[in-house]
Design a protein around this motif. Structure first.
Motif, PDB file in Angstrom:
ATOM      1  N   ASP B 124       0.948  -1.267  -0.104  1.00 40.73           N
ATOM      2  CA  ASP B 124       0.074   0.093  -0.099  1.00 40.73           C
ATOM      3  C   ASP B 124       0.469   1.369   0.211  1.00 40.73           C
ATOM      4  O   ASP B 124       0.621   2.284  -0.699  1.00 40.73           O
ATOM      5  CB  ASP B 124      -1.084   0.196   1.515  1.00 40.73           C
ATOM      6  CG  ASP B 124      -2.322  -0.989   1.006  1.00 40.73           C
ATOM      7  OD1 ASP B 124      -1.660  -1.303  -0.038  1.00 40.73           O
ATOM      8  OD2 ASP B 124      -2.856  -1.060   2.398  1.00 40.73           O
ATOM      9  N   TYR B 125       2.311   1.257   0.824  1.00 45.10           N
ATOM     10  CA  TYR B 125       2.862   2.568   0.694  1.00 45.10           C
ATOM     11  C   TYR B 125       3.486   2.422  -0.572  1.00 45.10           C
ATOM     12  O   TYR B 125       4.947   2.971  -0.620  1.00 45.10           O
ATOM     13  CB  TYR B 125       3.737   2.368   1.979  1.00 45.10           C
ATOM     14  CG  TYR B 125       2.312   3.378   2.752  1.00 45.10           C
ATOM     15  CD1 TYR B 125       2.774   4.264   3.917  1.00 45.10           C
ATOM     16  CD2 TYR B 125       1.940   2.510   4.059  1.00 45.10           C
ATOM     17  CE1 TYR B 125       2.261   4.657   4.268  1.00 45.10           C
ATOM     18  CE2 TYR B 125       1.136   2.768   5.035  1.00 45.10           C
ATOM     19  CZ  TYR B 125       1.251   4.132   4.746  1.00 45.10           C
ATOM     20  OH  TYR B 125       1.114   4.630   6.635  1.00 45.10           O
ATOM     21  N   GLY B 126       4.173   1.272  -1.721  1.00 47.45           N
ATOM     22  CA  GLY B 126       4.343   1.087  -2.877  1.00 47.45           C
ATOM     23  C   GLY B 126       5.969   0.495  -2.517  1.00 47.45           C
ATOM     24  O   GLY B 126       7.448   0.774  -3.695  1.00 47.45           O
ATOM     25  N   ILE B 127       6.336  -0.080  -1.451  1.00 47.44           N
ATOM     26  CA  ILE B 127       7.302  -0.663  -1.259  1.00 47.44           C
ATOM     27  C   ILE B 127       7.337  -2.049  -1.067  1.00 47.44           C
ATOM     28  O   ILE B 127       6.378  -3.124  -1.377  1.00 47.44           O
ATOM     29  CB  ILE B 127       7.881  -0.887   0.623  1.00 47.44           C
ATOM     30  CG1 ILE B 127       8.422   0.588   0.637  1.00 47.44           C
ATOM     31  CG2 ILE B 127       9.067  -1.984   0.385  1.00 47.44           C
ATOM     32  CD1 ILE B 127       8.490   0.941   2.228  1.00 47.44           C
ATOM     33  N   PRO B 128       7.787  -2.758  -2.588  1.00 48.95           N
ATOM     34  CA  PRO B 128       7.515  -4.009  -4.066  1.00 48.95           C
ATOM     35  C   PRO B 128       8.125  -5.350  -2.305  1.00 48.95           C
ATOM     36  O   PRO B 128       8.988  -5.004  -0.731  1.00 48.95           O
ATOM     37  CB  PRO B 128       9.087  -4.206  -4.282  1.00 48.95           C
ATOM     38  CG  PRO B 128      10.173  -3.088  -3.891  1.00 48.95           C
ATOM     39  CD  PRO B 128       9.316  -1.713  -3.000  1.00 48.95           C
ATOM     40  N   VAL B 129       6.894  -6.076  -2.784  1.00 47.45           N
ATOM     41  CA  VAL B 129       7.465  -7.284  -1.787  1.00 47.45           C
ATOM     42  C   VAL B 129       7.596  -8.242  -2.886  1.00 47.45           C
ATOM     43  O   VAL B 129       7.057  -9.206  -3.568  1.00 47.45           O
ATOM     44  CB  VAL B 129       6.001  -7.726  -1.095  1.00 47.45           C
ATOM     45  CG1 VAL B 129       6.135  -9.413  -0.820  1.00 47.45           C
ATOM     46  CG2 VAL B 129       5.302  -6.462  -0.405  1.00 47.45           C
ATOM     47  N   LYS B 167      16.348   2.835   0.147  1.00 47.31           N
ATOM     48  CA  LYS B 167      15.930   4.335   0.085  1.00 47.31           C
ATOM     49  C   LYS B 167      14.623   4.356   1.451  1.00 47.31           C
ATOM     50  O   LYS B 167      14.084   5.076   1.634  1.00 47.31           O
ATOM     51  CB  LYS B 167      15.501   5.039  -0.612  1.00 47.31           C
ATOM     52  CG  LYS B 167      14.699   4.304  -1.908  1.00 47.31           C
ATOM     53  CD  LYS B 167      14.328   5.460  -3.316  1.00 47.31           C
ATOM     54  CE  LYS B 167      13.683   4.418  -3.974  1.00 47.31           C
ATOM     55  NZ  LYS B 167      12.152   4.071  -3.158  1.00 47.31           N
ATOM     56  N   ASP B 168      13.756   2.848   1.125  1.00 46.08           N
ATOM     57  CA  ASP B 168      12.433   2.410   2.471  1.00 46.08           C
ATOM     58  C   ASP B 168      13.132   2.083   3.545  1.00 46.08           C
ATOM     59  O   ASP B 168      11.816   1.489   3.891  1.00 46.08           O
ATOM     60  CB  ASP B 168      11.583   1.266   1.100  1.00 46.08           C
ATOM     61  CG  ASP B 168      11.076   2.783  -0.277  1.00 46.08           C
ATOM     62  OD1 ASP B 168      11.276   3.823  -0.438  1.00 46.08           O
ATOM     63  OD2 ASP B 168      11.179   1.640  -1.492  1.00 46.08           O
ATOM     64  N   LEU B 169      14.118   1.980   3.992  1.00 46.40           N
ATOM     65  CA  LEU B 169      14.406   0.891   5.291  1.00 46.40           C
ATOM     66  C   LEU B 169      13.745   1.682   6.196  1.00 46.40           C
ATOM     67  O   LEU B 169      12.928   1.223   6.623  1.00 46.40           O
ATOM     68  CB  LEU B 169      15.526   1.003   5.107  1.00 46.40           C
ATOM     69  CG  LEU B 169      16.857  -0.553   4.450  1.00 46.40           C
ATOM     70  CD1 LEU B 169      18.396  -0.300   4.951  1.00 46.40           C
ATOM     71  CD2 LEU B 169      16.104  -1.665   4.954  1.00 46.40           C
ATOM     72  N   ALA B 170      13.971   2.709   6.427  1.00 49.44           N
ATOM     73  CA  ALA B 170      12.887   4.013   7.325  1.00 49.44           C
ATOM     74  C   ALA B 170      11.310   3.084   7.643  1.00 49.44           C
ATOM     75  O   ALA B 170      11.149   3.171   8.388  1.00 49.44           O
ATOM     76  CB  ALA B 170      13.816   5.038   7.492  1.00 49.44           C
ATOM     77  N   LYS B 171      11.222   3.797   6.107  1.00 53.44           N
ATOM     78  CA  LYS B 171       9.713   3.120   6.228  1.00 53.44           C
ATOM     79  C   LYS B 171       9.262   2.361   6.334  1.00 53.44           C
ATOM     80  O   LYS B 171       7.812   1.890   6.804  1.00 53.44           O
ATOM     81  CB  LYS B 171       9.201   3.711   4.681  1.00 53.44           C
ATOM     82  CG  LYS B 171       8.095   4.522   4.490  1.00 53.44           C
ATOM     83  CD  LYS B 171       7.538   4.687   2.690  1.00 53.44           C
ATOM     84  CE  LYS B 171       8.863   5.593   1.574  1.00 53.44           C
ATOM     85  NZ  LYS B 171       7.505   4.885   0.680  1.00 53.44           N
ATOM     86  N   ALA B 172      10.261   1.106   6.188  1.00 55.34           N
ATOM     87  CA  ALA B 172       9.702  -0.298   6.076  1.00 55.34           C
ATOM     88  C   ALA B 172       9.350  -0.545   7.543  1.00 55.34           C
ATOM     89  O   ALA B 172       8.352  -0.955   7.368  1.00 55.34           O
ATOM     90  CB  ALA B 172      10.452  -1.090   4.869  1.00 55.34           C
ATOM     91  N   ILE B 211      17.930 -10.380  -4.463  1.00 56.93           N
ATOM     92  CA  ILE B 211      18.035  -9.210  -4.084  1.00 56.93           C
ATOM     93  C   ILE B 211      19.051  -8.620  -4.821  1.00 56.93           C
ATOM     94  O   ILE B 211      19.872  -8.763  -5.531  1.00 56.93           O
ATOM     95  CB  ILE B 211      18.606  -9.259  -3.487  1.00 56.93           C
ATOM     96  CG1 ILE B 211      18.298 -10.771  -2.187  1.00 56.93           C
ATOM     97  CG2 ILE B 211      19.711  -8.126  -2.588  1.00 56.93           C
ATOM     98  CD1 ILE B 211      19.309 -10.990  -0.829  1.00 56.93           C
ATOM     99  N   LYS B 212      18.042  -7.150  -5.339  1.00 55.64           N
ATOM    100  CA  LYS B 212      18.955  -6.945  -6.395  1.00 55.64           C
ATOM    101  C   LYS B 212      19.422  -5.436  -6.187  1.00 55.64           C
ATOM    102  O   LYS B 212      19.984  -4.921  -4.511  1.00 55.64           O
ATOM    103  CB  LYS B 212      17.370  -5.210  -7.771  1.00 55.64           C
ATOM    104  CG  LYS B 212      16.039  -5.912  -7.659  1.00 55.64           C
ATOM    105  CD  LYS B 212      15.522  -5.351  -8.395  1.00 55.64           C
ATOM    106  CE  LYS B 212      13.859  -6.312  -9.327  1.00 55.64           C
ATOM    107  NZ  LYS B 212      13.203  -6.154  -9.592  1.00 55.64           N
ATOM    108  N   GLU B 213      20.518  -4.670  -6.497  1.00 55.77           N
ATOM    109  CA  GLU B 213      21.507  -3.602  -6.357  1.00 55.77           C
ATOM    110  C   GLU B 213      20.667  -2.294  -5.831  1.00 55.77           C
ATOM    111  O   GLU B 213      19.866  -2.460  -6.060  1.00 55.77           O
ATOM    112  CB  GLU B 213      21.958  -3.274  -7.797  1.00 55.77           C
ATOM    113  CG  GLU B 213      22.825  -2.193  -7.904  1.00 55.77           C
ATOM    114  CD  GLU B 213      24.321  -2.642  -8.147  1.00 55.77           C
ATOM    115  OE1 GLU B 213      24.465  -3.782  -7.723  1.00 55.77           O
ATOM    116  OE2 GLU B 213      25.544  -1.650  -6.995  1.00 55.77           O
ATOM    117  N   GLY B 214      20.912  -2.013  -4.822  1.00 61.12           N
ATOM    118  CA  GLY B 214      21.460  -1.031  -3.648  1.00 61.12           C
ATOM    119  C   GLY B 214      19.932  -1.941  -2.899  1.00 61.12           C
ATOM    120  O   GLY B 214      19.096  -1.200  -2.316  1.00 61.12           O
ATOM    121  N   GLU B 215      19.435  -3.228  -3.123  1.00 62.46           N
ATOM    122  CA  GLU B 215      18.196  -3.421  -1.763  1.00 62.46           C
ATOM    123  C   GLU B 215      19.060  -4.226  -0.561  1.00 62.46           C
ATOM    124  O   GLU B 215      20.548  -4.774  -0.956  1.00 62.46           O
ATOM    125  CB  GLU B 215      17.675  -4.829  -2.419  1.00 62.46           C
ATOM    126  CG  GLU B 215      16.675  -3.789  -3.442  1.00 62.46           C
ATOM    127  CD  GLU B 215      16.053  -4.975  -3.777  1.00 62.46           C
ATOM    128  OE1 GLU B 215      14.871  -4.073  -5.004  1.00 62.46           O
ATOM    129  OE2 GLU B 215      16.791  -6.216  -4.674  1.00 62.46           O
TER     130      GLU B 215
END
Lengths: 258, 258
Positions: B124-129, B167-172, B211-215
Motif C-alpha cells: 500500500d505504501y509502494g514498497i515492493p514485496v 531508500k525505503d528501509l526506514a519506511k518499511a 536481491i537487486k542492486e541497492g536492496e
C-alpha cells in the motif's frame, strides 16, 4: 528518590522498605503481581491475552519458580515486593512483607504492566499528571465495558482517569499508545457517562482529583481489572501486591516501549 | 481475487476450495493455526507470550470449542481451513481438508498472526514485496536467535526475508512496527551472517528471491517459529494448517493495527 535499583531491592528484600514504590527506582518498569496455582494459570493467562489493554503481561514464571527470568533474573518474588496481600476464596485474609513460608511448587506468578511507565512519559513531554501533582492516588472507576471472559475469570473493565488539557489530547494519545505494555492508548476520552461512570468526582478506588477549566477527563484501562476479576472468581488462594507496593523489574522503561 | 469473506469461507467449508489463501479475501486477517491438547496449552500460550514477535496471539479457543469467538464467531475451526496437517509425536502423519472426526473436547486452538497483514501494508505504501512479485513462497531461514523456552517448547527463531530498497528501509520499519499482531518491526536488517544465516540465496523453507542492486535483506520473525518449536517437542497430537493454507478471520487488517 535517587536510589539505585540494587539499593531499593535490597531494602525491600530485608523488609526495611515496606512503603509504596511510586516515583522510586526511576526509569525501571514496575509491575502488578498476581500469583495463582497452576490449575488456574492457563485461564488467567488467556484472560490477560484476551484483555491485553487492561492486563499487559510482562512476565510469567514457570510453575514453582519465584524468579522472573525475563524481567528480573536476580530477583525473588517471595521477598521483593514491599507488601503482599493474601486472598482465600476471594477474601483478603492477610497482608505480609514476604511470602517465603507460603510458597508452593504449584504457584505461577504473573507480572502485569502498570501505568507508572506511561505517566513518566507524559511528564517527560510536559503533560501534567494531576494525581501526582496533588500527591494522591489515581482515581479509578468501574465501567460498563465488559472484559472478554476466560474460564472462571470475568468482569467489567476498571479504568483510571487523568485530566488532560484539550490542547494536549492528541499528544497524550500518541505518547501512551507507544506504551503497549503499560495499558497503551486511552480507552475513552471525554464522556464518563458513556462508559458507565456516573460521577467522575466520586471514584470507586483511589482519590478524586481536580479537573481544571479546559481539561478533558481521559480514561485508560487499569491494572486493577485483572486483580478484580481474579478476586471475583474466588480462587482457593491468590496472592497479590498491596496497592501501590509494586514489584520493580530490571527492565528499563525504554525496553518495553519499543 | 474479488471473493467476499462469506463466499470463500463457504467454499473452504464445503471442500470446494483446498488451495492456498494468500491474496484472497483481501483486507481480512489470515492466521496460522496450532491445535494442542489442554495439558500443553498453558506452556504453549506462555511460549507465544514470551516470544510475541514470532508468535503474535490473535485468538485462543476455550478448551473443546472450535469457534474462535473473538476473531471469527461464525467460523468453525474443524472445517474452515483449506488444508490441515496432523502430527503425531512430531511426525506428519496425514493431510486433510477437515478435521471433524478428529475433534476432541480437550483441544485448544491457537490462531497466530501471519505476515500477510504487513505485506499488504508495505505494498500500500509502494514498497515492493519480492516473493509476491516473483510469485513464489517467501524465503525463510533458521537463525541463531534463541527463543525464550516455556515447558517443553523451545528452539531458535525462524525468520522470513524481504529485500527492501535502501531508500525505503526506514519506511518499511515504521510500517511493519505498527502491525504488532503480524510480527511487527524487523528483527534484523542487513547482515545475514550475524544471525546465523550463511547463504541468503539458499533458504531453509520457501523459495530464494532476487536481491537487486541497492536492496538490503530485511528479516522479520516468522510464524513458522511456534510450529517448529511445537513439532520439535513431539506432542502426542498436534494439528496445524498446511503451509499457505491459512485460516481467514473476520477481523479486518485495520482491527489489528491499532
Amino acid at each position: 528518590m535517587g536510589e539505585t535499583l540494587e539499593t531499593i531491592r535490597k531494602a525491600i528484600r530485608s523488609n526495611e522498605w515496606t512503603r509504596p514504590t511510586a516515583g522510586h527506582a526511576e526509569g525501571y518498569v514496575q509491575t502488578n503481581l498476581v500469583i495463582l496455582r497452576k490449575p488456574l494459570a492457563f485461564d488467567f493467562l488467556l484472560f490477560c491475552q484476551r484483555n491485553e489493554k487492561a492486563c499487559p503481561v510482562l512476565d510469567v514464571t514457570d510453575a514453582g519458580s519465584y524468579i522472573p527470568a525475563l524481567s528480573a533474573p536476580e530477583a525473588d518474588l517471595r521477598t521483593d515486593v514491599p507488601k503482599y496481600r493474601v486472598y482465600e476464596n476471594g477474601v483478603l485474609t492477610s497482608e505480609r512483607n514476604d511470602i517465603k513460608d507460603l510458597w508452593e511448587d504449584e504457584f505461577v506468578a504473573f507480572l502485569l504492566g502498570c501505568s507508572f511507565t506511561f505517566e513518566k512519559a507524559l511528564m517527560d513531554y510536559g503533560i501534567p499528571v494531576r494525581h501526582i501533582e496533588e500527591n494522591v492516588n489515581v482515581p479509578m472507576y468501574h465501567t460498563n465495558l465488559p472484559c472478554h471472559e476466560s474460564g472462571i475469570f470475568k468482569g467489567n473493565m476498571v479504568v483510571s482517569m487523568r485530566p488532560i488539557p484539550a490542547k494536549d489530547l492528541a499528544k497524550a494519545v500518541q505518547i501512551t499508545a507507544r506504551s503497549t505494555k503499560s495499558h497503551g492508548a486511552p480507552v475513552h476520552i471525554g464522556n464518563p457517562e458513556s462508559i458507565g461512570i456516573k460521577n467522575v468526582s466520586s471514584p470507586d478506588f483511589g482519590d478524586a482529583v481536580t479537573i481544571k477549566e479546559g481539561e478533558v477527563p481521559v480514561f485508560w484501562a487499569c491494572g486493577v481489572t485483572p486483580q478484580a476479576a481474579a478476586i471475583a472468581s474466588r480462587p482457593d488462594l491468590m496472592i497479590t501486591h498491596a496497592p501501590g507496593h509494586m514489584f520493580i523489574t530490571s527492565l528499563k522503561d525504554t525496553d518495553v516501549t519499543i
